[in-house]
Write an enzyme that holds these catalytic residues in place. Structure first.
Site, short mmCIF file in Angstrom:
data_model
loop_
_atom_site.label_atom_id
_atom_site.label_comp_id
_atom_site.label_asym_id
_atom_site.label_seq_id
_atom_site.Cartn_x
_atom_site.Cartn_y
_atom_site.Cartn_z
N GLY A 137 0.81 -1.21 0.00
CA GLY A 137 0.00 0.00 0.00
C GLY A 137 0.85 1.26 0.00
O GLY A 137 0.56 2.22 -0.72
N ARG A 141 -0.46 -8.72 -3.17
CA ARG A 141 -0.49 -7.68 -2.14
C ARG A 141 0.45 -8.09 -1.02
O ARG A 141 0.40 -9.23 -0.52
CB ARG A 141 -1.91 -7.51 -1.59
N ARG A 166 7.22 2.04 0.79
CA ARG A 166 7.53 0.62 0.97
C ARG A 166 7.86 -0.01 -0.38
O ARG A 166 8.72 -0.88 -0.47
CB ARG A 166 6.34 -0.09 1.60
N ARG A 192 1.50 11.22 -8.56
CA ARG A 192 0.95 11.36 -7.21
C ARG A 192 1.86 10.75 -6.14
O ARG A 192 1.41 10.37 -5.05
CB ARG A 192 -0.45 10.73 -7.12
N ARG A 239 7.92 -3.50 12.48
CA ARG A 239 7.16 -3.66 11.23
C ARG A 239 8.12 -3.88 10.06
O ARG A 239 7.87 -4.69 9.17
CB ARG A 239 6.31 -2.41 10.97
N ASP A 261 -0.91 -5.35 14.02
CA ASP A 261 -1.74 -4.91 15.14
C ASP A 261 -2.62 -6.09 15.57
O ASP A 261 -3.13 -6.83 14.71
CB ASP A 261 -2.63 -3.74 14.74
N SER A 308 0.11 -5.04 5.64
CA SER A 308 -0.11 -5.32 7.05
C SER A 308 -1.60 -5.55 7.30
O SER A 308 -2.45 -5.22 6.47
CB SER A 308 0.40 -4.17 7.92
#
Length: 235
Positions: A20, A87, A24, A43, A218, A205, A90
């Protein structure tokens, strides 16, 4: 070029990893790919193509949520000839079966989104699922690397700050493992365009225990998941 990706024909590989976070995507490209080239920065949603152990691989940021992920997934599949999307992101655990840092391979993705209800005129509750061969390869690779990949259903939610945490408890009772925000849309679009899709997520999480990983944790956990994804798509 498309409205959101400034790549030329041939710039993007047939296999694309999709985190996402665009930063990353940059980290994955610079860490794992040989001679990565940035093919798009529209963008600031970066996309890179490079070589991974003799295989041409691209990494494209998708943004957060199904609307954003749908834009990039659609353009990759419809306009750039991409055949495989994975994908790598997280998720939040909603069951005691999972712990922080665990890797989950989404066999399917339930959703509270109206996207597929609109797509099928409210007549069919379409069930978005992963490509089985890709799922099996990822699970096998994880085992070879000494990592347990939990296989189960994800919830792709339109809501990050929910007013209905009780719904997570109900879904967990039906076997849903974790909540994230993109998989259902990616699985649906891959099916539409005859492509392969898989969501691999790391538990960052835990919504039952109300715990979370630090930014440093992470990063290290994310690396493990990315390595599984890269090995799976190049088998």
């Amino acid at each position: 070029m498309t409205a959101h990706i400034s790549a030329q024909p041939g710039d993007i590989a047939e296999t694309v990893l999709m985190p996402g976070d665009p930063l990353r995507a940059k980290w994955i490209a610079e860490t794992y790919l040989t001679d990565p080239v940035c093919y798009s920065s529209v963008r600031n949603m970066y996309g890179f193509t490079g070589d991974y152990r003799g295989h041409r691989i691209s990494v494209q940021g998708s943004g957060m949520g199904m609307p954003s992920a749908s834009i990039y997934t659609h353009e990759l599949l419809a306009e750039y000839g991409v055949k495989t999307v994975v994908r790598v992101g997280s998720a939040g655990a909603i069951t005691e079966r999972l712990a922080l840092r665990d890797v989950v391979a989404g066999i399917g993705a339930a959703s509270d989104s109206n996207m597929n209800r609109i797509r099928f005129d409210g007549i069919v509750d379409y069930a978005p699922v992963a490509d089985f061969g890709l799922l099996r390869d990822a699970v096998d690779v994880a085992a070879e690397q000494g990592v347990t990949a939990h296989v189960g259903q994800l919830l792709s939610s339109d809501v990050f700050y929910t007013d209905r945490p009780d719904m997570y408890q109900r879904l967990a009772g039906y076997g849903v493992l974790a909540v994230e925000m993109e998989a259902a849309a990616m699985y649906t679009l891959a099916a539409k365009f005859g492509a392969r899709a898989l969501a691999l997520v790391t538990i960052s999480d835990h919504l039952v225990h109300e715990t979370h990983l630090s930014s440093e944790e992470r990063q290290s956990s994310f690396a493990e998941m990315v390595e599984i994804a890269l090995a799976a798509v190049t088998r």
